[in-house]
Design a protein around this motif. Sequence first.
Motif, PDB file in Angstrom:
ATOM      1  N   LYS A   1     114.061  52.581  64.104  1.00  0.00           N
ATOM      2  CA  LYS A   1     112.722  52.329  64.626  1.00  0.00           C
ATOM      3  C   LYS A   1     111.790  53.459  64.194  1.00  0.00           C
ATOM      4  CE  LYS A   1     113.187  51.869  69.041  1.00  0.00           C
ATOM      5  NZ  LYS A   1     112.918  51.584  70.435  1.00  0.00           N
ATOM      6  N   ASP A   2     110.535  53.123  63.984  1.00  0.00           N
ATOM      7  CA  ASP A   2     109.541  54.095  63.561  1.00  0.00           C
ATOM      8  C   ASP A   2     108.430  54.130  64.598  1.00  0.00           C
ATOM      9  OD1 ASP A   2     108.338  55.950  61.904  1.00  0.00           O
ATOM     10  OD2 ASP A   2     107.210  54.408  60.820  1.00  0.00           O
ATOM     11  N   ASN A   3     108.110  55.319  65.068  1.00  0.00           N
ATOM     12  CA  ASN A   3     107.007  55.432  66.005  1.00  0.00           C
ATOM     13  C   ASN A   3     106.209  56.698  65.688  1.00  0.00           C
ATOM     14  OD1 ASN A   3     108.400  57.595  67.119  1.00  0.00           O
ATOM     15  ND2 ASN A   3     109.251  56.385  68.781  1.00  0.00           N
ATOM     16  N   PHE A   4     105.115  56.868  66.376  1.00  0.00           N
ATOM     17  CA  PHE A   4     104.209  57.982  66.108  1.00  0.00           C
ATOM     18  C   PHE A   4     104.889  59.327  66.321  1.00  0.00           C
ATOM     19  CE2 PHE A   4     101.149  61.100  67.685  1.00  0.00           C
ATOM     20  CZ  PHE A   4     100.337  61.195  66.569  1.00  0.00           C
ATOM     21  N   ASN A   5     105.665  59.464  67.394  1.00  0.00           N
ATOM     22  CA  ASN A   5     106.309  60.739  67.697  1.00  0.00           C
ATOM     23  C   ASN A   5     107.301  61.144  66.612  1.00  0.00           C
ATOM     24  OD1 ASN A   5     104.952  60.985  70.136  1.00  0.00           O
ATOM     25  ND2 ASN A   5     106.544  59.897  71.256  1.00  0.00           N
ATOM     26  N   LEU A   6     108.049  60.198  66.107  1.00  0.00           N
ATOM     27  CA  LEU A   6     109.026  60.486  65.058  1.00  0.00           C
ATOM     28  C   LEU A   6     108.337  60.884  63.756  1.00  0.00           C
ATOM     29  CD1 LEU A   6     112.063  60.500  64.495  1.00  0.00           C
ATOM     30  CD2 LEU A   6     111.834  58.145  63.722  1.00  0.00           C
ATOM     31  N   ARG A   7     107.292  60.146  63.386  1.00  0.00           N
ATOM     32  CA  ARG A   7     106.543  60.489  62.168  1.00  0.00           C
ATOM     33  C   ARG A   7     105.908  61.866  62.296  1.00  0.00           C
ATOM     34  NH1 ARG A   7     104.433  55.217  62.707  1.00  0.00           N
ATOM     35  NH2 ARG A   7     102.455  56.151  63.310  1.00  0.00           N
ATOM     36  N   THR A   8     105.351  62.175  63.462  1.00  0.00           N
ATOM     37  CA  THR A   8     104.723  63.474  63.682  1.00  0.00           C
ATOM     38  C   THR A   8     105.754  64.592  63.608  1.00  0.00           C
ATOM     39  OG1 THR A   8     103.092  62.408  65.092  1.00  0.00           O
ATOM     40  CG2 THR A   8     103.288  64.793  65.268  1.00  0.00           C
ATOM     41  N   MET A   9     106.917  64.394  64.201  1.00  0.00           N
ATOM     42  CA  MET A   9     107.966  65.402  64.165  1.00  0.00           C
ATOM     43  C   MET A   9     108.388  65.687  62.732  1.00  0.00           C
ATOM     44  SD  MET A   9     111.879  65.266  65.538  1.00  0.00           S
ATOM     45  CE  MET A   9     112.288  64.159  64.209  1.00  0.00           C
ATOM     46  N   HIS A  10     108.583  64.644  61.931  1.00  0.00           N
ATOM     47  CA  HIS A  10     108.998  64.842  60.551  1.00  0.00           C
ATOM     48  C   HIS A  10     107.899  65.520  59.732  1.00  0.00           C
ATOM     49  CE1 HIS A  10     112.930  63.081  60.627  1.00  0.00           C
ATOM     50  NE2 HIS A  10     112.467  62.028  61.260  1.00  0.00           N
ATOM     51  N   PHE A  11     106.640  65.173  59.998  1.00  0.00           N
ATOM     52  CA  PHE A  11     105.541  65.831  59.295  1.00  0.00           C
ATOM     53  C   PHE A  11     105.503  67.321  59.616  1.00  0.00           C
ATOM     54  CE2 PHE A  11     101.183  67.430  59.458  1.00  0.00           C
ATOM     55  CZ  PHE A  11     100.867  67.346  58.108  1.00  0.00           C
ATOM     56  N   ILE A  12     105.649  67.675  60.883  1.00  0.00           N
ATOM     57  CA  ILE A  12     105.616  69.083  61.281  1.00  0.00           C
ATOM     58  C   ILE A  12     106.807  69.832  60.694  1.00  0.00           C
ATOM     59  CG2 ILE A  12     105.823  70.631  63.277  1.00  0.00           C
ATOM     60  CD1 ILE A  12     104.121  68.576  64.822  1.00  0.00           C
ATOM     61  N   ASN A  13     107.984  69.212  60.660  1.00  0.00           N
ATOM     62  CA  ASN A  13     109.152  69.849  60.047  1.00  0.00           C
ATOM     63  C   ASN A  13     108.911  70.120  58.566  1.00  0.00           C
ATOM     64  OD1 ASN A  13     110.607  69.884  62.396  1.00  0.00           O
ATOM     65  ND2 ASN A  13     111.790  68.055  61.918  1.00  0.00           N
ATOM     66  N   LYS A  14     108.385  69.140  57.844  1.00  0.00           N
ATOM     67  CA  LYS A  14     108.120  69.321  56.417  1.00  0.00           C
ATOM     68  C   LYS A  14     107.055  70.384  56.192  1.00  0.00           C
ATOM     69  CE  LYS A  14     109.472  64.660  55.163  1.00  0.00           C
ATOM     70  NZ  LYS A  14     109.047  63.355  54.669  1.00  0.00           N
ATOM     71  N   LEU A  15     106.034  70.395  57.013  1.00  0.00           N
ATOM     72  CA  LEU A  15     104.979  71.390  56.897  1.00  0.00           C
ATOM     73  C   LEU A  15     105.514  72.794  57.150  1.00  0.00           C
ATOM     74  CD1 LEU A  15     101.940  71.908  56.510  1.00  0.00           C
ATOM     75  CD2 LEU A  15     101.693  71.606  58.979  1.00  0.00           C
ATOM     76  N   SER A  16     106.343  72.956  58.166  1.00  0.00           N
ATOM     77  CA  SER A  16     106.872  74.279  58.479  1.00  0.00           C
ATOM     78  C   SER A  16     107.825  74.771  57.389  1.00  0.00           C
ATOM     79  CB  SER A  16     107.569  74.285  59.838  1.00  0.00           C
ATOM     80  OG  SER A  16     108.700  73.457  59.821  1.00  0.00           O
TER      81      SER A  16
END
Length: 58
Positions: A25-40
């Motif tokens: 499943k894909d939701n906003f929280n999961l996408r945001t978490m992955h974006f922040i991980n990649k950014l960090s």
Amino acid sequence: MNGKDLFNFGPAFGYFFRKADPNRKDNFNLRTMHFINKLSMTMFLVGLGVLLYRWFIR
């Protein structure tokens, strides 16, 4: 653990370039978490590059 394991960046680079899993499943929280991980991770690698440049090039 040996020295070769310390510099195994394959899983980290695979995190950046993997495809989306259609069974998960894909939701906003999961996408945001992955974006922040990649950014960090990107910010860490840029900072490490700057430090290495300052230590060895200058």
